[in-house]
Design a protein around this motif. Structure first.
Motif, short mmCIF file in Angstrom:
data_model
loop_
_atom_site.label_atom_id
_atom_site.label_comp_id
_atom_site.label_asym_id
_atom_site.label_seq_id
_atom_site.Cartn_x
_atom_site.Cartn_y
_atom_site.Cartn_z
N SER A 69 52.74 44.64 18.40
CA SER A 69 53.76 45.23 18.62
C SER A 69 54.82 44.42 19.37
CB SER A 69 53.44 46.42 19.08
OG SER A 69 53.05 46.25 20.61
N GLN A 70 54.45 43.63 19.98
CA GLN A 70 55.39 42.64 20.84
C GLN A 70 55.54 41.33 20.23
OE1 GLN A 70 56.78 44.16 23.52
NE2 GLN A 70 55.89 46.04 22.90
N ASN A 71 54.81 41.11 19.10
CA ASN A 71 55.12 39.78 18.40
C ASN A 71 54.79 38.52 19.49
OD1 ASN A 71 55.70 37.85 16.31
ND2 ASN A 71 57.63 37.61 16.86
N LYS A 72 53.53 38.43 20.07
CA LYS A 72 53.23 37.78 21.23
C LYS A 72 51.95 37.14 20.87
CE LYS A 72 56.73 38.21 23.97
NZ LYS A 72 57.52 37.01 24.35
N LYS A 73 51.64 35.67 21.24
CA LYS A 73 50.63 35.21 20.92
C LYS A 73 50.33 34.44 22.50
CE LYS A 73 50.13 34.22 16.31
NZ LYS A 73 49.68 33.08 15.14
N VAL A 74 49.12 34.56 23.08
CA VAL A 74 48.93 33.97 24.21
C VAL A 74 47.58 33.23 24.40
CG1 VAL A 74 48.88 34.26 26.89
CG2 VAL A 74 50.51 35.95 25.59
N ILE A 105 37.43 41.05 30.62
CA ILE A 105 38.49 41.06 31.57
C ILE A 105 39.34 39.79 31.33
CG2 ILE A 105 39.40 41.17 33.94
CD1 ILE A 105 36.53 42.52 34.65
N ILE A 106 40.78 39.84 31.00
CA ILE A 106 41.53 38.80 30.94
C ILE A 106 42.63 39.03 31.96
CG2 ILE A 106 43.10 37.60 29.22
CD1 ILE A 106 40.78 38.44 27.16
N SER A 107 43.22 37.94 32.69
CA SER A 107 44.48 37.91 33.58
C SER A 107 45.44 37.16 33.13
CB SER A 107 43.53 37.79 35.03
OG SER A 107 42.65 38.65 35.44
N GLY A 108 46.76 37.61 33.75
CA GLY A 108 47.85 36.67 33.37
C GLY A 108 48.85 36.92 34.47
N HIS A 109 49.82 35.90 34.39
CA HIS A 109 50.98 36.16 35.41
C HIS A 109 52.01 37.11 34.64
CE1 HIS A 109 49.72 33.43 38.43
NE2 HIS A 109 49.68 32.32 37.90
N ARG A 110 52.46 37.97 35.42
CA ARG A 110 53.31 39.09 35.07
C ARG A 110 54.77 38.30 34.84
NH1 ARG A 110 54.12 38.62 40.50
NH2 ARG A 110 55.81 38.73 41.71
N ASP A 111 55.25 37.07 35.32
CA ASP A 111 56.53 36.70 35.21
C ASP A 111 56.35 35.49 34.16
OD1 ASP A 111 54.93 34.75 36.90
OD2 ASP A 111 56.28 34.67 38.44
N LYS A 118 54.73 44.97 30.17
CA LYS A 118 55.62 45.97 30.68
C LYS A 118 56.17 46.79 29.61
CE LYS A 118 59.80 43.35 31.25
NZ LYS A 118 60.72 43.89 29.97
N ASP A 119 56.07 46.53 28.24
CA ASP A 119 56.63 47.06 27.09
C ASP A 119 55.70 47.43 26.14
OD1 ASP A 119 59.49 46.35 27.99
OD2 ASP A 119 59.10 44.27 27.30
N VAL A 120 54.32 47.27 26.45
CA VAL A 120 53.49 47.95 25.36
C VAL A 120 53.16 49.34 25.53
CG1 VAL A 120 52.29 45.65 25.03
CG2 VAL A 120 51.34 47.44 27.04
N ASP A 177 50.61 45.29 44.31
CA ASP A 177 49.57 45.96 43.19
C ASP A 177 49.26 45.39 41.97
OD1 ASP A 177 49.98 48.15 44.77
OD2 ASP A 177 51.85 48.75 44.21
N ARG A 178 48.41 45.87 41.24
CA ARG A 178 47.96 45.30 39.96
C ARG A 178 48.16 46.32 38.83
NH1 ARG A 178 48.50 41.63 42.94
NH2 ARG A 178 46.89 40.39 43.53
N TYR A 179 48.73 45.73 37.76
CA TYR A 179 48.79 46.47 36.51
C TYR A 179 47.67 46.37 35.54
CZ TYR A 179 51.18 47.86 32.14
OH TYR A 179 51.27 48.84 31.00
N ILE A 180 46.94 47.46 35.41
CA ILE A 180 45.76 47.19 34.48
C ILE A 180 45.84 47.90 33.19
CG2 ILE A 180 43.25 47.76 34.68
CD1 ILE A 180 44.14 45.97 37.01
N LEU A 181 45.70 47.27 32.21
CA LEU A 181 45.57 47.70 30.89
C LEU A 181 44.21 47.82 30.20
CD1 LEU A 181 48.03 46.84 27.86
CD2 LEU A 181 45.42 47.00 27.76
N THR A 182 43.80 49.16 29.87
CA THR A 182 42.56 49.33 29.34
C THR A 182 42.48 49.57 27.90
OG1 THR A 182 41.71 50.17 31.70
CG2 THR A 182 40.05 50.60 29.49
N ALA A 183 41.70 48.77 26.82
CA ALA A 183 41.71 49.15 25.45
C ALA A 183 40.38 49.16 24.88
CB ALA A 183 42.50 47.97 25.00
#
Length: 192
Positions: A69-74, A105-111, A118-120, A177-183
């Motif tokens: 949905s964000q057209n991203k590959k990391v 669990i996978i982590s990454g930098h917010r910046d 932030k857009d998902v 704080d931490r932003y946590i996404l659960t899928a």
């Protein structure tokens, strides 16, 4: 007297504008680099994955995170050291792999690499592609927790994906704080 005060204020204003513009240009360069196509190793370039290859060593290529949905590959690497997170996302070594029925669990930098989080939205898909296969998840929820919270490390009885990054996204410095996404895993294609 009044003229000196006006001149001093004008000089201060110009100085602040220059500092602000420098900050904006520097951050723009960083953001532009993160929006460029990130070189990602092709799965077919990697040899088959055998049990003898487990566990991965810190810094080794783990896989690719895809957010359609964000057209991203990391790119994802094993471990979460600052060196690893400077070149992509990091798989938390003490957590499960996607083929396990547990918490990956996978982590990454917010910046940089995880700025797109932030857009998902709820129900968006996140795909993890590794040497073992392709694992498709549907976002169930997002939470904001304290940086000291450790409940995200809790093992689960079903396969889930937890993505973590610092929060707020626009914070300068060490975010509180931490932003946590659960899928939840909705589909898996295991390589044979």
């Amino acid at each position: 007297m009044k003229s000196k005060a006006v001149n001093s204020l004008s000089l201060l204003a110009y100085f602040l504008v220059i500092i602000g513009m420098t900050f904006i240009v520097f951050n723009s360069i960083i953001l532009l680099r993160t929006h460029e196509q990130i070189p990602v190793q092709d799965i077919t370039d990697n040899p088959s994955f055998d049990k003898k290859d487990l566990p991965l060593k810190e810094g080794e290529w783990f896989g690719v995170l895809i957010a359609p949905s964000q057209n991203k590959k990391v790119p994802i690497y094993e471990g979460t050291s600052s060196d690893i997170l400077s070149k992509g996302a990091g798989h938390y070594s003490a957590s499960a792999s996607p083929e396990d029925s547990d918490n990956t669990i996978i982590s990454g930098h917010r910046d940089t690499y995880f700025r797109f989080l932030k857009d998902v939205s709820k129900n968006d898909k996140i795909i993890i592609q590794t040497k073992k296969g392709i694992f498709t998840y549907r976002i169930r929820k997002t939470d904001i927790v304290s940086a000291s919270a450790d409940n995200i490390l809790t093992p689960k009885s079903r396969p889930i994906l937890t993505l973590t990054t610092c929060f707020p996204f626009s914070y300068i410095g060490d975010a509180p704080d931490r932003y946590i996404l659960t899928a939840d895993l909705i589909k898996q294609e295991i390589n044979k």
